[in-house]
Design a protein around this motif. Sequence first.
Motif, mmCIF file in Angstrom:
data_model
loop_
_atom_site.group_PDB
_atom_site.id
_atom_site.type_symbol
_atom_site.label_atom_id
_atom_site.label_comp_id
_atom_site.label_asym_id
_atom_site.label_seq_id
_atom_site.Cartn_x
_atom_site.Cartn_y
_atom_site.Cartn_z
ATOM 1 N N SER A 281 -60.013 -24.992 -1.377
ATOM 2 C CA SER A 281 -61.026 -25.620 -2.231
ATOM 3 C C SER A 281 -61.848 -26.660 -1.485
ATOM 4 N N ARG B 20 -60.589 -27.330 -8.359
ATOM 5 C CA ARG B 20 -59.993 -25.997 -8.399
ATOM 6 C C ARG B 20 -59.070 -25.851 -9.606
ATOM 7 N N ILE B 21 -58.237 -26.853 -9.854
ATOM 8 C CA ILE B 21 -57.324 -26.802 -11.001
ATOM 9 C C ILE B 21 -58.108 -26.744 -12.312
ATOM 10 N N SER B 22 -59.190 -27.512 -12.379
ATOM 11 C CA SER B 22 -60.009 -27.512 -13.583
ATOM 12 C C SER B 22 -60.668 -26.153 -13.808
ATOM 13 N N ARG C 13 -53.315 -18.354 -11.281
ATOM 14 C CA ARG C 13 -52.307 -18.949 -10.406
ATOM 15 C C ARG C 13 -52.965 -19.838 -9.358
ATOM 16 N N VAL C 14 -52.404 -21.026 -9.178
ATOM 17 C CA VAL C 14 -52.897 -21.954 -8.167
ATOM 18 C C VAL C 14 -51.742 -22.298 -7.229
ATOM 19 N N PRO D 223 -59.173 -30.451 -4.938
ATOM 20 C CA PRO D 223 -58.063 -29.808 -5.657
ATOM 21 C C PRO D 223 -58.179 -29.926 -7.168
ATOM 22 N N LEU D 224 -58.616 -31.084 -7.663
ATOM 23 C CA LEU D 224 -58.794 -31.228 -9.106
ATOM 24 C C LEU D 224 -59.882 -30.280 -9.614
ATOM 25 N N ARG E 170 -54.392 -18.980 -17.639
ATOM 26 C CA ARG E 170 -54.493 -19.842 -16.468
ATOM 27 C C ARG E 170 -54.220 -19.022 -15.212
ATOM 28 N N LEU F 195 -55.517 -24.444 -3.050
ATOM 29 C CA LEU F 195 -55.970 -25.832 -3.125
ATOM 30 C C LEU F 195 -56.596 -26.276 -1.809
ATOM 31 N N TRP G 238 -50.709 -23.819 -2.996
ATOM 32 C CA TRP G 238 -51.185 -24.792 -2.011
ATOM 33 C C TRP G 238 -52.308 -24.232 -1.156
ATOM 34 N N SER H 78 -58.006 -23.943 -15.399
ATOM 35 C CA SER H 78 -57.194 -24.525 -16.460
ATOM 36 C C SER H 78 -57.313 -23.718 -17.751
#
Length: 420
Positions: free
Chosen positions: A222, A82-84, A213-214, A79-80, A211, A219, A216, A87
């Motif tokens: 991912s 994917r968020i990165s 959209r993320v 998940p981190l 950014r 995530l 659940w 970002s």
Amino acid sequence: MSEALSTADDATGAREERQSTAFLPLYVLAIFGCALPITSAATVAIPLRLAALDPADKTRQLSLIVAIGGAVVMLVTAPLGRISDVSASRFGARRPFILGGAVVGACGMLVLACAASVPVLIAGWVLTQAGFAATTMALQALLAEAVPSRTRARVSAMFGLATGIAPFVGGGLIGALPGDPLWWFGVPAVIALCTSTAVAIVLRDVVHPERARVDWRSLLRSYWIDPVRHRDFAWAWMCRLLVTMSLVTVSIYLLFFLTDRLGIAAGDAARASGAVLAAYFAGSVATSFLAGWVSDRTGGRKLIVWTSTLLTAAGLLVGLFAQGLALFVVGFAIAGMGQGAFVAVDMAMMTEVLPATSDAGAGLAVVALSFQLPQLLVPAMAAPLLAIGSAGPNYFALFLGSITAAVLGALAVLPIKNVR
């Protein structure tokens, strides 16, 4: 290797940012700095704390701590990543995770240093693993984003050596430091903070204008790359998983093996562990850069990965039948030669079998699961192996299981089709 890296499009679709000449050496130092607290804590510092806090149940407690830490890393890395990837921070996509993860990991090391009970050790290890998992994720993504494919095996070799030297330096460092947990955990944490800060300063990071959209669902996705649609990736991932399980099995219980099987006094165990890991590192150095150079020049990956994995199994077999420290050191030197060549080429191969649609952070986070899962699987599998018989921990069965995993890892490379 020191020239500025050119901008290009990677096979994964990630953009390779042009970096300064200072980036590559600081990048390798950051990889080492991030690996140092994790490996020194897991292989030496935490076992020493457990030997003092709960000597009668130390192996079970170590298995529990490692398994919980491994589960945490698995939960947060993908998940981190994917968020990165999406970002839009003005500081860049990777830089906040490199620095923030190092700070959180260092706080976890402080908790470990002050722990007076096993539950507090577990809490500190969870914090440590979560923090440095974020830093590791960001650094791995840079392998696809900041390193051209034409030099990737050689940089992967440096990546592997930086990670491989960490247990050796960690064991030697703890053996040389005063006998106080604040030193054991504090010094590696400070090194990690310094090296992460240095690479973050020189990094020319990707800055996304918006950014994405993320949610659940994204995530959860991912964690997954379809093994049926991407069979080469699936086989390469399985190879990495099995080989990592083989080495993690031995490294986690190394200190206890030296004291319980080879009869080394507890006071000398840290130094003996350092000697074993030094031989392992020397073997890695002997083969790593050569394998990376040959692989980059020829474009061949599979043969080196296959033969190096079998060499690792051979070294562990020597260690299995060792009756003294000298032969055990020889076995680890052979295993190190295998691992040096394996790590140099395997990570380059993994970046080349990633699906073209994968973002670097999320895609390599799935790759990282093959390195993280063993921290959860090995303790679960080691417990019944160690329990075989009634004469105490069965380290023979443990090593035999480790060798079997290495051989199966070698076989997993053979079905890969689209990499030479």
